[in-house]
Motif scaffolding. Sequence first.
Motif, PDB file in Angstrom:
ATOM      1  N   ASN A   1       0.264  12.429   0.495  1.00 20.08           N
ATOM      2  CA  ASN A   1      -0.426  13.532   1.155  1.00 20.08           C
ATOM      3  C   ASN A   1       0.228  14.853   0.796  1.00 20.08           C
ATOM      4  O   ASN A   1       1.453  14.958   0.721  1.00 20.08           O
ATOM      5  CB  ASN A   1      -0.407  13.357   2.672  1.00 20.08           C
ATOM      6  CG  ASN A   1      -1.231  14.430   3.351  1.00 20.08           C
ATOM      7  OD1 ASN A   1      -2.399  14.624   3.043  1.00 20.08           O
ATOM      8  ND2 ASN A   1      -0.631  15.134   4.296  1.00 20.08           N
TER       9      ASN A   1
ATOM     10  N   ILE B   1      -7.443   7.665   8.285  1.00 27.82           N
ATOM     11  CA  ILE B   1      -6.072   7.359   7.863  1.00 27.82           C
ATOM     12  C   ILE B   1      -5.119   8.316   8.553  1.00 27.82           C
ATOM     13  O   ILE B   1      -5.330   9.528   8.549  1.00 27.82           O
ATOM     14  CB  ILE B   1      -5.955   7.494   6.337  1.00 27.82           C
ATOM     15  CG1 ILE B   1      -6.989   6.607   5.640  1.00 27.82           C
ATOM     16  CG2 ILE B   1      -4.548   7.139   5.868  1.00 27.82           C
ATOM     17  CD1 ILE B   1      -7.218   6.963   4.195  1.00 27.82           C
TER      18      ILE B   1
ATOM     19  N   TRP C   1      -5.801  12.814   3.187  1.00 29.45           N
ATOM     20  CA  TRP C   1      -5.081  11.541   3.154  1.00 29.45           C
ATOM     21  C   TRP C   1      -5.867  10.506   2.370  1.00 29.45           C
ATOM     22  O   TRP C   1      -7.090  10.466   2.406  1.00 29.45           O
ATOM     23  CB  TRP C   1      -4.857  11.014   4.570  1.00 29.45           C
ATOM     24  CG  TRP C   1      -3.631  11.548   5.233  1.00 29.45           C
ATOM     25  CD1 TRP C   1      -3.592  12.474   6.238  1.00 29.45           C
ATOM     26  CD2 TRP C   1      -2.283  11.229   4.935  1.00 29.45           C
ATOM     27  NE1 TRP C   1      -2.294  12.730   6.579  1.00 29.45           N
ATOM     28  CE2 TRP C   1      -1.471  11.990   5.806  1.00 29.45           C
ATOM     29  CE3 TRP C   1      -1.672  10.366   4.010  1.00 29.45           C
ATOM     30  CZ2 TRP C   1      -0.077  11.915   5.789  1.00 29.45           C
ATOM     31  CZ3 TRP C   1      -0.289  10.296   3.997  1.00 29.45           C
ATOM     32  CH2 TRP C   1       0.489  11.056   4.880  1.00 29.45           C
ATOM     33  N   TRP C   2      -5.145   9.646   1.672  1.00 27.62           N
ATOM     34  CA  TRP C   2      -5.782   8.501   1.014  1.00 27.62           C
ATOM     35  C   TRP C   2      -4.803   7.354   0.923  1.00 27.62           C
ATOM     36  O   TRP C   2      -3.592   7.549   0.934  1.00 27.62           O
ATOM     37  CB  TRP C   2      -6.345   8.859  -0.363  1.00 27.62           C
ATOM     38  CG  TRP C   2      -5.369   9.348  -1.391  1.00 27.62           C
ATOM     39  CD1 TRP C   2      -4.863  10.598  -1.525  1.00 27.62           C
ATOM     40  CD2 TRP C   2      -4.807   8.586  -2.470  1.00 27.62           C
ATOM     41  NE1 TRP C   2      -4.031  10.676  -2.606  1.00 27.62           N
ATOM     42  CE2 TRP C   2      -3.972   9.460  -3.203  1.00 27.62           C
ATOM     43  CE3 TRP C   2      -4.935   7.262  -2.891  1.00 27.62           C
ATOM     44  CZ2 TRP C   2      -3.271   9.037  -4.333  1.00 27.62           C
ATOM     45  CZ3 TRP C   2      -4.227   6.847  -4.012  1.00 27.62           C
ATOM     46  CH2 TRP C   2      -3.415   7.736  -4.715  1.00 27.62           C
ATOM     47  N   THR C   3      -5.344   6.151   0.890  1.00 24.36           N
ATOM     48  CA  THR C   3      -4.540   4.950   0.722  1.00 24.36           C
ATOM     49  C   THR C   3      -5.163   4.131  -0.401  1.00 24.36           C
ATOM     50  O   THR C   3      -6.358   4.234  -0.676  1.00 24.36           O
ATOM     51  CB  THR C   3      -4.487   4.090   1.995  1.00 24.36           C
ATOM     52  OG1 THR C   3      -5.814   3.622   2.309  1.00 24.36           O
ATOM     53  CG2 THR C   3      -3.942   4.875   3.172  1.00 24.36           C
ATOM     54  N   SER C   4      -4.349   3.322  -1.037  1.00 18.43           N
ATOM     55  CA  SER C   4      -4.874   2.501  -2.124  1.00 18.43           C
ATOM     56  C   SER C   4      -4.116   1.191  -2.204  1.00 18.43           C
ATOM     57  O   SER C   4      -2.959   1.094  -1.813  1.00 18.43           O
ATOM     58  CB  SER C   4      -4.762   3.238  -3.472  1.00 18.43           C
ATOM     59  OG  SER C   4      -3.404   3.399  -3.833  1.00 18.43           O
ATOM     60  N   SER C   5      -4.811   0.179  -2.695  1.00 14.43           N
ATOM     61  CA  SER C   5      -4.204  -1.091  -3.050  1.00 14.43           C
ATOM     62  C   SER C   5      -4.595  -1.341  -4.499  1.00 14.43           C
ATOM     63  O   SER C   5      -5.120  -0.462  -5.174  1.00 14.43           O
ATOM     64  CB  SER C   5      -4.704  -2.208  -2.128  1.00 14.43           C
ATOM     65  OG  SER C   5      -6.115  -2.335  -2.217  1.00 14.43           O
TER      66      SER C   5
ATOM     67  N   MET D   1       0.828  -1.200   0.000  1.00 11.94           N
ATOM     68  CA  MET D   1       0.000   0.000   0.000  1.00 11.94           C
ATOM     69  C   MET D   1       0.865   1.253   0.000  1.00 11.94           C
ATOM     70  O   MET D   1       1.851   1.351   0.733  1.00 11.94           O
ATOM     71  CB  MET D   1      -0.931  -0.010   1.212  1.00 11.94           C
ATOM     72  CG  MET D   1      -2.019   1.044   1.185  1.00 11.94           C
ATOM     73  SD  MET D   1      -3.267   0.779   2.485  1.00 11.94           S
ATOM     74  CE  MET D   1      -4.085  -0.686   1.860  1.00 11.94           C
ATOM     75  N   SER D   2       0.495   2.234  -0.827  1.00 15.11           N
ATOM     76  CA  SER D   2       1.190   3.516  -0.886  1.00 15.11           C
ATOM     77  C   SER D   2       0.318   4.605  -0.296  1.00 15.11           C
ATOM     78  O   SER D   2      -0.909   4.544  -0.379  1.00 15.11           O
ATOM     79  CB  SER D   2       1.529   3.876  -2.338  1.00 15.11           C
ATOM     80  OG  SER D   2       2.347   2.904  -2.926  1.00 15.11           O
ATOM     81  N   ARG D   3       0.960   5.612   0.298  1.00 11.75           N
ATOM     82  CA  ARG D   3       0.231   6.752   0.843  1.00 11.75           C
ATOM     83  C   ARG D   3       0.835   8.043   0.294  1.00 11.75           C
ATOM     84  O   ARG D   3       2.052   8.184   0.218  1.00 11.75           O
ATOM     85  CB  ARG D   3       0.304   6.779   2.372  1.00 11.75           C
ATOM     86  CG  ARG D   3      -0.465   5.649   3.041  1.00 11.75           C
ATOM     87  CD  ARG D   3      -0.479   5.828   4.546  1.00 11.75           C
ATOM     88  NE  ARG D   3      -1.247   4.787   5.196  1.00 11.75           N
ATOM     89  CZ  ARG D   3      -1.490   4.757   6.510  1.00 11.75           C
ATOM     90  NH1 ARG D   3      -1.022   5.715   7.286  1.00 11.75           N
ATOM     91  NH2 ARG D   3      -2.192   3.771   7.029  1.00 11.75           N
TER      92      ARG D   3
ATOM     93  N   THR E   1       4.685   7.731   1.010  1.00  9.71           N
ATOM     94  CA  THR E   1       5.141   6.540   1.725  1.00  9.71           C
ATOM     95  C   THR E   1       5.002   5.324   0.830  1.00  9.71           C
ATOM     96  O   THR E   1       3.945   5.096   0.236  1.00  9.71           O
ATOM     97  CB  THR E   1       4.321   6.323   3.014  1.00  9.71           C
ATOM     98  OG1 THR E   1       4.401   7.489   3.829  1.00  9.71           O
ATOM     99  CG2 THR E   1       4.843   5.122   3.804  1.00  9.71           C
TER     100      THR E   1
ATOM    101  N   SER F   1       6.358   4.378  -2.152  1.00  7.13           N
ATOM    102  CA  SER F   1       6.106   4.630  -3.575  1.00  7.13           C
ATOM    103  C   SER F   1       7.309   4.210  -4.409  1.00  7.13           C
ATOM    104  O   SER F   1       8.455   4.318  -3.977  1.00  7.13           O
ATOM    105  CB  SER F   1       5.841   6.115  -3.810  1.00  7.13           C
ATOM    106  OG  SER F   1       5.837   6.422  -5.193  1.00  7.13           O
TER     107      SER F   1
END
Length: 229
Positions: A58, A175, A186-190, A54-56, A67, A69
């Motif tokens: 912001n 998050i 903030w967002w997170t993705s898979s 998972m990458s973050r 984070t 990446s």
Amino acid sequence: MMAGWLGRSGRGLLVVAAGMVFAVPVLGQGAAASAKLPVYDVASIKPNKSGGGMSRWNMTADRYSVTNSSLKMMIEYAYDLKTDGLVSGLPGWADSARFDLEAKMDEDAVAALKKMPPEEGMEQRRLMMQSLLAERFQLKSHHESKEMPMYALVIAKGGFKLKEADPSDTYPNGIKGPDGVSHAGWWTSSDRQLTAQAVPIADLVNFLSRNLHREVVDKTGLMGKYDIK
């Protein structure tokens, strides 16, 4: 919402070459300063060895944090490339090795960005990222033309159903960033899911583009910020 066929359009093809650099010091203003444009005052890029998928990302008024990446993902952000096939010439590690990035602007740079229209300010931030990648990864690039199919994101006949974000929401259970604080943006993705708090439709469009592997353009007309899952 739904993605609909839009047609074909010319796109820029970025051809790049990079040298691998892991020992990255914290430095001050780079080459972009000579153009008298806002640049990151301090920046740090270091390898992420967590092994997580998972990458973050912001962005705040004075900071940009990433984070876990890949370099390829950072290049795609810096040059506003949203689909596969637009970057060539990268070494294999550019898509597999992961990095954490922290970049901060000084007060003068923040003030200059605040005076710009939103789109111009975002473009300036991308130019700052381009300068940072060129400095830290010895990135060199040039552009070529390429024709590619595209999608349009529109509001479906059933109407708009995303939840508009509450400006007063502090997201206590949301998050959290590297500082342990949860807040808007903030967002997170898979590979198959996006969770976001108080983000513009542009973030959803970027996520769809990368996961559909095709350019998606925003035709919704929605200007607010939304909680998305």
